[in-house]
Design an enzyme around this catalytic site. Sequence first.
Site, mmCIF file in Angstrom:
data_model
loop_
_atom_site.group_PDB
_atom_site.id
_atom_site.type_symbol
_atom_site.label_atom_id
_atom_site.label_comp_id
_atom_site.label_asym_id
_atom_site.label_seq_id
_atom_site.Cartn_x
_atom_site.Cartn_y
_atom_site.Cartn_z
ATOM 1 N N GLY A 150 0.812 -1.216 0.000
ATOM 2 C CA GLY A 150 0.000 0.000 0.000
ATOM 3 C C GLY A 150 0.841 1.258 0.000
ATOM 4 O O GLY A 150 2.020 1.221 -0.346
ATOM 5 N N ALA A 151 0.198 2.396 0.383
ATOM 6 C CA ALA A 151 0.800 3.720 0.241
ATOM 7 C C ALA A 151 1.306 3.842 -1.205
ATOM 8 O O ALA A 151 2.484 4.122 -1.465
ATOM 9 C CB ALA A 151 1.902 3.952 1.265
ATOM 10 N N HIS A 182 2.144 4.694 -5.076
ATOM 11 C CA HIS A 182 2.696 5.869 -5.748
ATOM 12 C C HIS A 182 2.929 5.516 -7.220
ATOM 13 O O HIS A 182 2.564 4.422 -7.672
ATOM 14 C CB HIS A 182 3.981 6.333 -5.050
ATOM 15 C CG HIS A 182 4.973 5.229 -4.815
ATOM 16 N ND1 HIS A 182 5.629 4.596 -5.836
ATOM 17 C CD2 HIS A 182 5.394 4.627 -3.671
ATOM 18 C CE1 HIS A 182 6.440 3.673 -5.345
ATOM 19 N NE2 HIS A 182 6.299 3.656 -4.020
ATOM 20 N N GLU A 183 3.574 6.438 -7.946
ATOM 21 C CA GLU A 183 3.768 6.246 -9.392
ATOM 22 C C GLU A 183 4.579 4.990 -9.715
ATOM 23 O O GLU A 183 4.449 4.420 -10.794
ATOM 24 C CB GLU A 183 4.466 7.467 -9.996
ATOM 25 C CG GLU A 183 3.571 8.685 -10.111
ATOM 26 C CD GLU A 183 2.335 8.457 -10.991
ATOM 27 O OE1 GLU A 183 2.477 7.861 -12.070
ATOM 28 O OE2 GLU A 183 1.229 8.846 -10.573
ATOM 29 N N HIS A 197 4.297 2.070 -8.195
ATOM 30 C CA HIS A 197 3.304 0.987 -8.257
ATOM 31 C C HIS A 197 2.449 1.133 -9.527
ATOM 32 O O HIS A 197 2.141 0.143 -10.195
ATOM 33 C CB HIS A 197 2.379 1.036 -7.041
ATOM 34 C CG HIS A 197 3.072 0.818 -5.729
ATOM 35 N ND1 HIS A 197 3.226 1.818 -4.803
ATOM 36 C CD2 HIS A 197 3.644 -0.289 -5.194
ATOM 37 C CE1 HIS A 197 3.861 1.340 -3.741
ATOM 38 N NE2 HIS A 197 4.135 0.066 -3.953
ATOM 39 N N GLN A 214 7.980 -9.279 7.710
ATOM 40 C CA GLN A 214 9.201 -8.772 7.094
ATOM 41 C C GLN A 214 9.737 -7.533 7.808
ATOM 42 O O GLN A 214 10.654 -6.876 7.321
ATOM 43 C CB GLN A 214 8.986 -8.513 5.605
ATOM 44 C CG GLN A 214 8.022 -7.386 5.259
ATOM 45 C CD GLN A 214 7.715 -7.363 3.778
ATOM 46 O OE1 GLN A 214 6.956 -8.179 3.264
ATOM 47 N NE2 GLN A 214 8.317 -6.431 3.048
ATOM 48 N N GLY A 236 9.133 -3.838 -8.762
ATOM 49 C CA GLY A 236 9.954 -2.684 -9.127
ATOM 50 C C GLY A 236 11.411 -2.929 -8.756
ATOM 51 O O GLY A 236 11.708 -3.528 -7.720
ATOM 52 N N LYS A 276 13.409 -0.880 -7.645
ATOM 53 C CA LYS A 276 13.855 -0.115 -6.464
ATOM 54 C C LYS A 276 14.265 -1.115 -5.384
ATOM 55 O O LYS A 276 15.231 -0.939 -4.677
ATOM 56 C CB LYS A 276 12.718 0.786 -5.976
ATOM 57 C CG LYS A 276 13.183 2.102 -5.434
ATOM 58 C CD LYS A 276 13.452 2.105 -3.954
ATOM 59 C CE LYS A 276 12.177 2.027 -3.182
ATOM 60 N NZ LYS A 276 12.360 1.434 -1.884
ATOM 61 N N GLN A 336 15.185 -7.692 -3.537
ATOM 62 C CA GLN A 336 13.924 -8.445 -3.435
ATOM 63 C C GLN A 336 13.631 -9.173 -4.754
ATOM 64 O O GLN A 336 13.207 -10.341 -4.756
ATOM 65 C CB GLN A 336 12.797 -7.466 -3.093
ATOM 66 C CG GLN A 336 11.410 -8.066 -3.114
ATOM 67 C CD GLN A 336 10.385 -7.117 -2.520
ATOM 68 O OE1 GLN A 336 10.282 -7.010 -1.315
ATOM 69 N NE2 GLN A 336 9.628 -6.424 -3.353
HETATM 70 O O1 PAF Z 1 7.841 -4.735 -1.992
HETATM 71 C C1 PAF Z 1 6.927 -4.818 -1.175
HETATM 72 O O2 PAF Z 1 6.047 -3.946 -1.063
HETATM 73 C C2 PAF Z 1 6.835 -6.042 -0.261
HETATM 74 O O3 PAF Z 1 8.094 -6.465 0.126
HETATM 75 C C3 PAF Z 1 6.015 -7.189 -0.865
HETATM 76 C C4 PAF Z 1 6.668 -7.734 -2.129
HETATM 77 C C5 PAF Z 1 4.610 -6.721 -1.182
HETATM 78 C C6 PAF Z 1 5.928 -8.348 0.126
HETATM 79 O O4 PAF Z 1 5.272 -7.975 1.289
#
Ligand code: PAF
Length: 285
Positions: free
Chosen positions: A31-32, A34-35, A37, A61, A150, A152, A156
Amino acid sequence: MRRIHDIEEWRHYTDEQRRGGRNIGLVTTMGALHEGHASLFEAAKKNGDLVVATIFVNPRQFGDARDLDRYPRTPELDAKIAEEHGVDCLVEPSLEQMWPQYPGPTLTTVSVRGLGDVLEGEGRPGHFDGVASVVAKLFALNGPSRAYFGEKDFQQVVVIRQMVRDLALPVEVVALPIVRDHDGLALSSRNVLLSEDARRRALGLSRALRDVQSSPRRASEMRTRMRSVMEEAGVEVSYADVVDPFTLQACADEERGPRRAMVAGVVGGVRLIDNAPVEIVSRGR
Ligand code: PAF
């Protein structure tokens, strides 16, 4: 746009869509929005996918309870942004449904050894176990053909690609470039937590990356240079490294060719990360 909160309803919805011949493009988020996403939603739409986005602030996490508490949550604005950028279905599962045992541990954890322990993983032990476990679960619930992330969060992406390979998950991982603000700051949900002064200092991260991108050097020189640019800007540096983009191992000075510069630091109590492709040369200029 359809909004779903119940994971069984979500499973049925995506089962039905697949039976009807749709490919599902999944964008997992906390959530939150932004561009950054929005660029993922639009890429999924462009590929002709049925675009499913999830919003779930995954406590597994976050090592630090305060960091979890203050993570920005803007559900109604998120729904508007998702709809405007082509999301067909927005899924917002509850903590009770995603992790019924929480705050107790789960017996099953997905852990991508090596890749999840370096860089971000070193300062945030268990972070990537939390990420890989929740992403594996979201993939299982949704059955996407493609999942969009992304760059960024470059580490991940590397961790998730490895998990997908190792577990032979039937999903293509699509990684899209970092979206930046007009002044170079990488868009992040955490940016809203920055004061005006902290935001100005945060530009040290992207400035450090641009500096080493514009003039190829040896890896050790790049590390020193990035650290000093960030420190000068007032960033409390967590790391400034140059790594192999597949193994995430630190590069030796003798290596040459395309690598990834990775930086992280804290500004005004907010932890930020950024990265960029760089070219290392065996001799400094
Ligand atoms: O990148 C994120 O926002 C988070 O790490 C994800 C991939 C949604 C997992 O909770």
